[in-house]
Design a protein around this motif. Sequence first.
Motif, PDB file in Angstrom:
ATOM      1  N   LEU A 185       0.763  -1.287  -0.178  1.00 62.13           N
ATOM      2  CA  LEU A 185      -0.137   0.046   0.025  1.00 62.13           C
ATOM      3  C   LEU A 185       0.905   1.437   0.049  1.00 62.13           C
ATOM      4  CD1 LEU A 185      -2.720  -0.946   2.421  1.00 62.13           C
ATOM      5  CD2 LEU A 185      -2.974  -0.904  -0.029  1.00 62.13           C
ATOM      6  N   ARG A 186       2.075   1.371   0.736  1.00 64.03           N
ATOM      7  CA  ARG A 186       2.898   2.396   0.863  1.00 64.03           C
ATOM      8  C   ARG A 186       3.398   2.511  -0.649  1.00 64.03           C
ATOM      9  NH1 ARG A 186       4.985   0.617   5.802  1.00 64.03           N
ATOM     10  NH2 ARG A 186       6.522  -0.306   4.774  1.00 64.03           N
ATOM     11  N   ILE A 187       3.625   1.755  -1.500  1.00 62.89           N
ATOM     12  CA  ILE A 187       4.008   1.784  -2.854  1.00 62.89           C
ATOM     13  C   ILE A 187       2.824   2.449  -3.650  1.00 62.89           C
ATOM     14  CG2 ILE A 187       4.619   0.732  -5.036  1.00 62.89           C
ATOM     15  CD1 ILE A 187       5.936  -1.337  -3.408  1.00 62.89           C
ATOM     16  N   ALA A 188       1.664   2.000  -3.575  1.00 62.87           N
ATOM     17  CA  ALA A 188       0.442   2.496  -4.059  1.00 62.87           C
ATOM     18  C   ALA A 188       0.137   4.007  -3.841  1.00 62.87           C
ATOM     19  CB  ALA A 188      -0.700   1.650  -3.978  1.00 62.87           C
ATOM     20  N   PHE A 189       0.436   4.077  -2.760  1.00 59.62           N
ATOM     21  CA  PHE A 189      -0.236   5.653  -2.075  1.00 59.62           C
ATOM     22  C   PHE A 189       0.938   6.369  -2.360  1.00 59.62           C
ATOM     23  CE2 PHE A 189      -2.683   3.390   1.655  1.00 59.62           C
ATOM     24  CZ  PHE A 189      -3.715   2.977   0.561  1.00 59.62           C
TER      25      PHE A 189
END
Length: 397
Positions: A185-189
């Motif tokens: 999720l950190r990558i997506a966000f």
Amino acid sequence: MRIRTGRRAGRTAAMILAACLAASLPSMAAPGAAAATAKGPAAAPRSWAATAAELDRVIQRTATDAGVPGVIVGVWKPGQPRYVRAFGIADKSDCAPMRAGLNMRIGSETKTFTVTALLQLVDRGRVGLDDPISAYVPGVPDGRHITLRQLAEMRSGLFPYSKDTGFQHLLTTQPHRQWAPRELLRIAFGHANQFPPGARFDYSNTNTVLLGLVVERVTHRPLRDVIRDLITRPSGLDHTFLPKAAEFPLPHAHGYTDFTPDGTVADATDFNPSWGWAAGAMISDLDDLRSWAVNVATGGLLTRQTQAERLDAKPTGAPGDFYGLGIDVNHGWIGHAGSLPGYQSLTIYLPAMRATLVILLNTDIPSRGENPSTVLGRAITQVISPGNVYGDASDQS
């Protein structure tokens, strides 16, 4: 054993594969095989025997043309003998033949399980489809306006982490790495949202990873345990589960991919699928998926109202293709496809004919720009349901 490198190794590998395939051909479509699934040679109607023989030819030809090492296919239609075949090889290293009972990685078919768990919580009054994701997971960009429904129908606008170039580099160079959902999720966000919530369809693993976290937050239990206790165990799916890491029970087929740093083909059997988690890490087999195809398409674990919401599918932009809540409706066939390095799958059900089709492959290498599971799905449905051809770009209306 020393590994050969360079052009000579490539030629040797190709020769070994060709020899494996040639050795397996007699068992792929042996004389009389079309009637082998019935009680005896005379038990199957002549018309079905002819259809089965045609399927043998079509599948073998299509798999060969698409460069598929091995494929398992099951077709079930009321009033007809079942069609179950395994073609080709499961392991290039020793020419082991593909067999119908092998365990396989099923990729994005995992989404049907994760979303079913979510919808069961909807039926229990634990969550609402129009709840904002911010009520369950903090830090989601524009999370106050993105609903669980929009996540399940792939209309959130969130960036797909699997399209991040840095992530793709790590996935190819560190294929055995263990990933945590929050890392994904950190990558997506780290990317801006692609469009306002609900504006359009965009297939994104980010959506289903978030829904997996919602299930865990509400139940206070690991997702793999929730899927086991609410779905696979009550449904009798004894060979279907969400792994913690790269575990892969025997017997299984070896998978082959070209998703590597230099594009060469590699054995992906032991690659860690944790990067897919709630969106793509599960394992299953042919018999379990046959049962699941009917269950998920007809709402066996849900209330009638919730199943109706699941199947309220909207256009994806591809001809004849619609996406509901964690489920695809393609030219009348309901279900889902799956893909991850080394494996592809397709599990679909056609209500109009009460027909089930399951395809399991041990490669994800594209064939002329298409997923080999789509190529095979189209070829098979042209035989068994010419009025409902999966993946057909022509107007079926």
